[in-house]
Structure formats: structure tokens, C-alpha cells
Design a protein around this motif. Structure first.
Motif, mmCIF file in Angstrom:
data_model
loop_
_atom_site.group_PDB
_atom_site.id
_atom_site.type_symbol
_atom_site.label_atom_id
_atom_site.label_comp_id
_atom_site.label_asym_id
_atom_site.label_seq_id
_atom_site.Cartn_x
_atom_site.Cartn_y
_atom_site.Cartn_z
ATOM 1 N N HIS A 10 0.830 -1.203 0.000
ATOM 2 C CA HIS A 10 0.000 0.000 0.000
ATOM 3 C C HIS A 10 0.870 1.260 0.000
ATOM 4 C CE1 HIS A 10 -3.509 2.461 0.722
ATOM 5 N NE2 HIS A 10 -2.944 2.981 1.799
ATOM 6 N N ARG A 11 1.908 1.258 0.853
ATOM 7 C CA ARG A 11 2.819 2.411 0.899
ATOM 8 C C ARG A 11 3.542 2.596 -0.424
ATOM 9 N NH1 ARG A 11 4.719 0.548 6.096
ATOM 10 N NH2 ARG A 11 6.558 -0.177 5.003
ATOM 11 N N LYS A 12 3.933 1.475 -1.048
ATOM 12 C CA LYS A 12 4.646 1.545 -2.318
ATOM 13 C C LYS A 12 3.741 2.092 -3.419
ATOM 14 C CE LYS A 12 6.648 -2.303 -3.283
ATOM 15 N NZ LYS A 12 7.016 -3.595 -3.897
ATOM 16 N N ASN A 13 2.480 1.670 -3.426
ATOM 17 C CA ASN A 13 1.541 2.166 -4.437
ATOM 18 C C ASN A 13 1.292 3.661 -4.258
ATOM 19 O OD1 ASN A 13 1.263 -0.298 -5.658
ATOM 20 N ND2 ASN A 13 -0.563 -0.868 -4.519
ATOM 21 N N ILE A 14 1.152 4.101 -3.014
ATOM 22 C CA ILE A 14 0.931 5.531 -2.763
ATOM 23 C C ILE A 14 2.155 6.335 -3.189
ATOM 24 C CG2 ILE A 14 0.648 7.239 -0.930
ATOM 25 C CD1 ILE A 14 -1.203 5.288 0.458
ATOM 26 N N ALA A 15 3.351 5.833 -2.863
ATOM 27 C CA ALA A 15 4.581 6.539 -3.239
ATOM 28 C C ALA A 15 4.710 6.611 -4.747
ATOM 29 C CB ALA A 15 5.788 5.835 -2.630
ATOM 30 N N ARG A 16 4.355 5.539 -5.434
ATOM 31 C CA ARG A 16 4.439 5.514 -6.892
ATOM 32 C C ARG A 16 3.503 6.553 -7.499
ATOM 33 N NH1 ARG A 16 3.764 -0.324 -8.318
ATOM 34 N NH2 ARG A 16 5.851 -0.613 -7.516
ATOM 35 N N ALA A 17 2.282 6.638 -6.973
ATOM 36 C CA ALA A 17 1.315 7.619 -7.482
ATOM 37 C C ALA A 17 1.795 9.042 -7.209
ATOM 38 C CB ALA A 17 -0.039 7.380 -6.848
ATOM 39 N N ASN A 18 2.355 9.263 -6.016
ATOM 40 C CA ASN A 18 2.857 10.604 -5.688
ATOM 41 C C ASN A 18 4.018 10.993 -6.587
ATOM 42 O OD1 ASN A 18 0.978 10.999 -3.698
ATOM 43 N ND2 ASN A 18 2.311 10.283 -2.052
ATOM 44 N N ASN A 19 4.884 10.035 -6.899
ATOM 45 C CA ASN A 19 6.011 10.326 -7.787
ATOM 46 C C ASN A 19 5.521 10.715 -9.175
ATOM 47 O OD1 ASN A 19 7.867 9.827 -5.789
ATOM 48 N ND2 ASN A 19 8.221 7.706 -6.418
ATOM 49 N N LYS A 20 4.524 10.011 -9.677
ATOM 50 C CA LYS A 20 3.992 10.349 -11.003
ATOM 51 C C LYS A 20 3.379 11.743 -11.003
ATOM 52 C CE LYS A 20 3.221 5.720 -12.741
ATOM 53 N NZ LYS A 20 2.280 4.768 -13.303
ATOM 54 N N GLN A 21 2.640 12.086 -9.934
ATOM 55 C CA GLN A 21 2.046 13.421 -9.844
ATOM 56 C C GLN A 21 3.126 14.485 -9.782
ATOM 57 O OE1 GLN A 21 -0.546 13.426 -6.480
ATOM 58 N NE2 GLN A 21 -2.291 12.666 -7.654
ATOM 59 N N ARG A 22 4.215 14.212 -9.024
ATOM 60 C CA ARG A 22 5.292 15.185 -8.891
ATOM 61 C C ARG A 22 5.980 15.401 -10.233
ATOM 62 N NH1 ARG A 22 9.572 13.020 -6.142
ATOM 63 N NH2 ARG A 22 8.155 12.291 -4.560
ATOM 64 N N ILE A 23 6.190 14.334 -10.988
ATOM 65 C CA ILE A 23 6.824 14.448 -12.306
ATOM 66 C C ILE A 23 5.956 15.298 -13.234
ATOM 67 C CG2 ILE A 23 7.411 13.125 -14.370
ATOM 68 C CD1 ILE A 23 8.339 10.882 -12.491
ATOM 69 N N ILE A 24 4.639 15.061 -13.210
ATOM 70 C CA ILE A 24 3.736 15.835 -14.069
ATOM 71 C C ILE A 24 3.759 17.305 -13.673
ATOM 72 C CG2 ILE A 24 1.306 16.198 -14.637
ATOM 73 C CD1 ILE A 24 0.978 13.149 -14.491
ATOM 74 N N LYS A 25 3.751 17.588 -12.364
ATOM 75 C CA LYS A 25 3.778 18.981 -11.910
ATOM 76 C C LYS A 25 5.077 19.666 -12.318
ATOM 77 C CE LYS A 25 0.608 18.604 -8.052
ATOM 78 N NZ LYS A 25 0.424 18.687 -6.598
ATOM 79 N N GLN A 26 6.205 18.946 -12.239
ATOM 80 C CA GLN A 26 7.480 19.534 -12.644
ATOM 81 C C GLN A 26 7.497 19.830 -14.131
ATOM 82 O OE1 GLN A 26 10.394 16.731 -11.306
ATOM 83 N NE2 GLN A 26 10.427 17.537 -9.218
ATOM 84 N N LEU A 27 6.910 18.946 -14.928
ATOM 85 C CA LEU A 27 6.862 19.186 -16.364
ATOM 86 C C LEU A 27 5.984 20.392 -16.690
ATOM 87 C CD1 LEU A 27 6.586 15.569 -17.763
ATOM 88 C CD2 LEU A 27 8.511 17.123 -17.988
ATOM 89 N N LEU A 28 4.903 20.575 -15.935
ATOM 90 C CA LEU A 28 4.011 21.693 -16.194
ATOM 91 C C LEU A 28 4.609 23.019 -15.729
ATOM 92 C CD1 LEU A 28 0.569 20.128 -15.274
ATOM 93 C CD2 LEU A 28 1.419 20.702 -17.527
ATOM 94 N N LEU A 29 5.531 22.972 -14.769
ATOM 95 C CA LEU A 29 6.139 24.206 -14.271
ATOM 96 C C LEU A 29 7.107 24.814 -15.276
ATOM 97 C CD1 LEU A 29 6.907 23.476 -10.515
ATOM 98 C CD2 LEU A 29 5.302 25.112 -11.447
ATOM 99 N N THR A 30 7.748 23.979 -16.097
ATOM 100 C CA THR A 30 8.728 24.509 -17.035
ATOM 101 C C THR A 30 8.006 25.251 -18.156
ATOM 102 O OG1 THR A 30 8.723 22.454 -18.280
ATOM 103 C CG2 THR A 30 10.395 22.678 -16.573
ATOM 104 N N PRO A 31 8.424 26.466 -18.465
ATOM 105 C CA PRO A 31 7.746 27.218 -19.515
ATOM 106 C C PRO A 31 8.035 26.638 -20.895
ATOM 107 C CG PRO A 31 9.655 28.415 -18.778
ATOM 108 C CD PRO A 31 9.529 27.207 -17.879
#
Length: 56
Positions: A10-31
Motif C-alpha cells: 500500500h505504501r509503495k503504491n501511494i509513493a508511486r502515485a505521488n512520484n507520477k504526480q510530482r513528475i507531471i507537476k514539474q513538467l508543467l512548471l517549465t515554460p
């Protein structure tokens, strides 16, 4: 019948989902880098306005 919870998975699945969200947010931050010629755009809009007025 009881249901056992797989805590590590369960912890691994949550961490995996959070990592994917963080990657998407970082990509959206770059102009988005664009080479835009403002004078050309302005000229294009004035040409289209003149043609629409003549058609009307």
C-alpha cells in the motif's frame, strides 16, 4: 473471514502515485520555449481584419 492489508504494498503504491504526480507537476512548471515574432502576428491580425471588413 478477515481481510489482511498489505501495508508495504500500500505504501509503495501511494509513493508511486505521488512520484507520477510530482513528475507531471514539474513538467508543467517549465515554460514552453517559443520563438514568436510579434510584429508578424500583429501584421497577420490586421490583414485578417481588413479582409473581413471588406467582405462584410
Amino acid at each position: 473471514m478477515t481481510v489482511t492489508r498489505l501495508k508495504r504494498k500500500h505504501r509503495k503504491n501511494i509513493a508511486r502515485a505521488n512520484n507520477k504526480q510530482r513528475i507531471i507537476k514539474q513538467l508543467l512548471l517549465t515554460p514552453v520555449l517559443k520563438n514568436v515574432d510579434l510584429d508578424e502576428l500583429k501584421a497577420r491580425f490586421t490583414k485578417s481584419d481588413a479582409t473581413t471588413e471588406a467582405a462584410a
